[in-house]
Design a protein around this motif. Structure first.
Motif, PDB file in Angstrom:
ATOM      1  N   VAL A  30       0.838  -1.206   0.000  1.00  0.00           N
ATOM      2  CA  VAL A  30       0.000   0.000   0.000  1.00  0.00           C
ATOM      3  C   VAL A  30       0.868   1.249   0.000  1.00  0.00           C
ATOM      4  CG1 VAL A  30      -1.622   1.364   1.373  1.00  0.00           C
ATOM      5  CG2 VAL A  30      -2.004  -1.087   1.066  1.00  0.00           C
ATOM      6  N   ILE A  31       1.912   1.249   0.865  1.00  0.00           N
ATOM      7  CA  ILE A  31       2.816   2.400   0.940  1.00  0.00           C
ATOM      8  C   ILE A  31       3.531   2.598  -0.388  1.00  0.00           C
ATOM      9  CG2 ILE A  31       4.924   3.279   2.008  1.00  0.00           C
ATOM     10  CD1 ILE A  31       4.015   1.908   4.614  1.00  0.00           C
ATOM     11  N   LEU A  32       4.019   1.476  -0.985  1.00  0.00           N
ATOM     12  CA  LEU A  32       4.709   1.549  -2.266  1.00  0.00           C
ATOM     13  C   LEU A  32       3.790   2.071  -3.367  1.00  0.00           C
ATOM     14  CD1 LEU A  32       7.315   0.924  -3.845  1.00  0.00           C
ATOM     15  CD2 LEU A  32       6.427  -1.376  -4.239  1.00  0.00           C
ATOM     16  N   HIS A  33       2.527   1.587  -3.343  1.00  0.00           N
ATOM     17  CA  HIS A  33       1.551   2.039  -4.339  1.00  0.00           C
ATOM     18  C   HIS A  33       1.281   3.529  -4.200  1.00  0.00           C
ATOM     19  CE1 HIS A  33      -1.859   1.944  -7.044  1.00  0.00           C
ATOM     20  NE2 HIS A  33      -2.639   2.449  -6.099  1.00  0.00           N
ATOM     21  N   ARG A  34       1.154   3.986  -2.953  1.00  0.00           N
ATOM     22  CA  ARG A  34       0.901   5.415  -2.738  1.00  0.00           C
ATOM     23  C   ARG A  34       2.094   6.256  -3.163  1.00  0.00           C
ATOM     24  NH1 ARG A  34      -2.304   5.507   3.119  1.00  0.00           N
ATOM     25  NH2 ARG A  34      -4.293   4.687   2.301  1.00  0.00           N
ATOM     26  N   GLN A  35       3.300   5.752  -2.878  1.00  0.00           N
ATOM     27  CA  GLN A  35       4.495   6.477  -3.309  1.00  0.00           C
ATOM     28  C   GLN A  35       4.547   6.593  -4.834  1.00  0.00           C
ATOM     29  OE1 GLN A  35       7.649   4.234  -1.460  1.00  0.00           O
ATOM     30  NE2 GLN A  35       7.700   5.548   0.348  1.00  0.00           N
ATOM     31  N   ARG A  36       4.182   5.489  -5.511  1.00  0.00           N
ATOM     32  CA  ARG A  36       4.147   5.516  -6.978  1.00  0.00           C
ATOM     33  C   ARG A  36       3.097   6.496  -7.486  1.00  0.00           C
ATOM     34  NH1 ARG A  36       4.588  -0.954  -8.488  1.00  0.00           N
ATOM     35  NH2 ARG A  36       6.846  -1.145  -8.134  1.00  0.00           N
ATOM     36  N   GLN A  37       1.945   6.530  -6.805  1.00  0.00           N
ATOM     37  CA  GLN A  37       0.896   7.473  -7.191  1.00  0.00           C
ATOM     38  C   GLN A  37       1.381   8.909  -7.054  1.00  0.00           C
ATOM     39  OE1 GLN A  37      -2.491   6.278  -4.724  1.00  0.00           O
ATOM     40  NE2 GLN A  37      -3.575   5.653  -6.588  1.00  0.00           N
ATOM     41  N   VAL A  38       2.089   9.184  -5.940  1.00  0.00           N
ATOM     42  CA  VAL A  38       2.615  10.533  -5.714  1.00  0.00           C
ATOM     43  C   VAL A  38       3.622  10.895  -6.796  1.00  0.00           C
ATOM     44  CG1 VAL A  38       4.031  11.956  -4.180  1.00  0.00           C
ATOM     45  CG2 VAL A  38       2.215  10.527  -3.226  1.00  0.00           C
ATOM     46  N   LYS A  39       4.535   9.944  -7.125  1.00  0.00           N
ATOM     47  CA  LYS A  39       5.533  10.188  -8.166  1.00  0.00           C
ATOM     48  C   LYS A  39       4.881  10.411  -9.525  1.00  0.00           C
ATOM     49  CE  LYS A  39       9.455   7.762  -6.076  1.00  0.00           C
ATOM     50  NZ  LYS A  39      10.397   6.619  -6.206  1.00  0.00           N
ATOM     51  N   ASN A  40       3.861   9.577  -9.831  1.00  0.00           N
ATOM     52  CA  ASN A  40       3.152   9.735 -11.105  1.00  0.00           C
ATOM     53  C   ASN A  40       2.447  11.076 -11.181  1.00  0.00           C
ATOM     54  OD1 ASN A  40       3.940   7.246 -12.095  1.00  0.00           O
ATOM     55  ND2 ASN A  40       2.139   6.164 -11.323  1.00  0.00           N
ATOM     56  N   ARG A  41       1.841  11.480 -10.027  1.00  0.00           N
ATOM     57  CA  ARG A  41       1.168  12.774  -9.989  1.00  0.00           C
ATOM     58  C   ARG A  41       2.166  13.905 -10.209  1.00  0.00           C
ATOM     59  NH1 ARG A  41      -2.681  11.131  -6.266  1.00  0.00           N
ATOM     60  NH2 ARG A  41      -1.217  11.437  -4.562  1.00  0.00           N
ATOM     61  N   GLN A  42       3.323  13.790  -9.551  1.00  0.00           N
ATOM     62  CA  GLN A  42       4.359  14.810  -9.711  1.00  0.00           C
ATOM     63  C   GLN A  42       4.859  14.860 -11.148  1.00  0.00           C
ATOM     64  OE1 GLN A  42       7.179  13.551  -6.749  1.00  0.00           O
ATOM     65  NE2 GLN A  42       6.266  14.814  -5.138  1.00  0.00           N
ATOM     66  N   LYS A  43       5.014  13.670 -11.767  1.00  0.00           N
ATOM     67  CA  LYS A  43       5.471  13.604 -13.147  1.00  0.00           C
ATOM     68  C   LYS A  43       4.454  14.230 -14.090  1.00  0.00           C
ATOM     69  CE  LYS A  43       7.497  10.410 -16.493  1.00  0.00           C
ATOM     70  NZ  LYS A  43       7.851   8.995 -16.791  1.00  0.00           N
ATOM     71  N   LEU A  44       3.150  13.932 -13.850  1.00  0.00           N
ATOM     72  CA  LEU A  44       2.097  14.513 -14.670  1.00  0.00           C
ATOM     73  C   LEU A  44       2.056  16.030 -14.524  1.00  0.00           C
ATOM     74  CD1 LEU A  44      -0.835  11.961 -14.192  1.00  0.00           C
ATOM     75  CD2 LEU A  44       0.381  12.450 -16.311  1.00  0.00           C
TER      76      LEU A  44
END
Length: 253
Positions: A30-44
């Motif tokens: 869950v933590i890893l998924h949220r971190q990926r979501q944050v990174k993807n959001r930042q990238k977008l």
């Protein structure tokens, strides 16, 4: 404690330990998924910011190009008309007075036409084919070289940002041909190839060796700009035989 009880406790503790490990695994995922979501959001957000910055730069450059064009028109066209008007007004002949009135009316028309170009409303009101025709007409009217446009109107339907980028890229390509190629002809062809629209700008000028690295970043920047609207920039050139630029843009889904 009996052997059966020991086995039961062993199984119980083993189950609890396994459940604990599974819980840790789930929490970690869950933590890893949220971190990926944050990174993807930042990238977008970064991509969106770069896209908006590119469009802003394009708009600013078009404004500058427009102002430069207005300056040339004021100096070469309207300035000349006003000078002729002054000369006519200094004459006492009735026909010269009438001619002065005609010059004044022409100046008024020219000023009104120029005032419309001070904002980017013309981008939406003008089709890409009309814009290209205007640019080629200006080039040919100077006597610099012959020009032509062949179009199947594939670029008739464009979003504003697509048209802005294409207009600026076309302007830059034509400016490069005028400054560096010394051509006798500039030909633009617009056609469709499957799901892709292609705008080709070809000149028969000096050409250059594309294997030699350029000191500038102009071609790279044009390519990056086409990428912002999902398009491609391709250039080929042969020394002594001219240059061909292809701007490719897929049809909007």
């Amino acid at each position: 404690m009996s052997e059966q009880e020991s086995q039961f406790l062993l199984i119980l503790f083993g189950g609890i330990f396994f459940a604990f490990l599974m819980s840790l695994f789930v929490v970690a995922m869950v933590i890893l998924h949220r971190q990926r979501q944050v990174k993807n959001r930042q990238k977008l957000e970064q991509i969106k910011s770069e896209y908006e910055k590119t469009l802003l730069n394009v708009e600013n450059e078009i404004h500058q190009e427009t102002l430069a064009q207005i300056g040339r028109e004021l100096h070469d066209n309207i300035g000349q008309l006003l000078s002729l008007t002054k000369l006519s007004l200094n004459s006492a002949k009735p026909e010269k007075q009438q001619q002065a009135k005609e010059y004044v009316n022409q100046v008024i028309k020219e000023v009104r036409a120029l005032s419309k170009t001070l904002n980017l409303d013309w981008v939406e009101s003008l089709s890409l084919d009309e814009f290209i025709n205007q640019q080629l007409h200006r080039i040919q009217a100077t006597g610099f070289c012959e020009t032509s446009l062949q179009s199947d109107h594939s670029f008739a339907e464009l979003k504003k940002e697509e048209k802005l980028v294409l207009i600026r890229v076309i302007q830059e390509c034509l400016n490069n041909a005028i400054k560096h190629a010394d051509p006798s002809r500039i030909d633009i062809r617009i056609h469709q190839n499957g799901k892709v629209r292609i705008l080709q700008i070809a000149d028969d000028g000096r050409g250059f060796d594309t294997s030699q690295k350029s000191s500038g970043s102009g071609m790279y920047n044009l390519g990056k700009r086409m990428e912002t609207i999902g398009g491609k920039f391709q250039l080929s050139s042969i020394v002594g035989k001219g240059t061909v630029v292809n701007l490719e843009l897929p049809f909007s889904v």
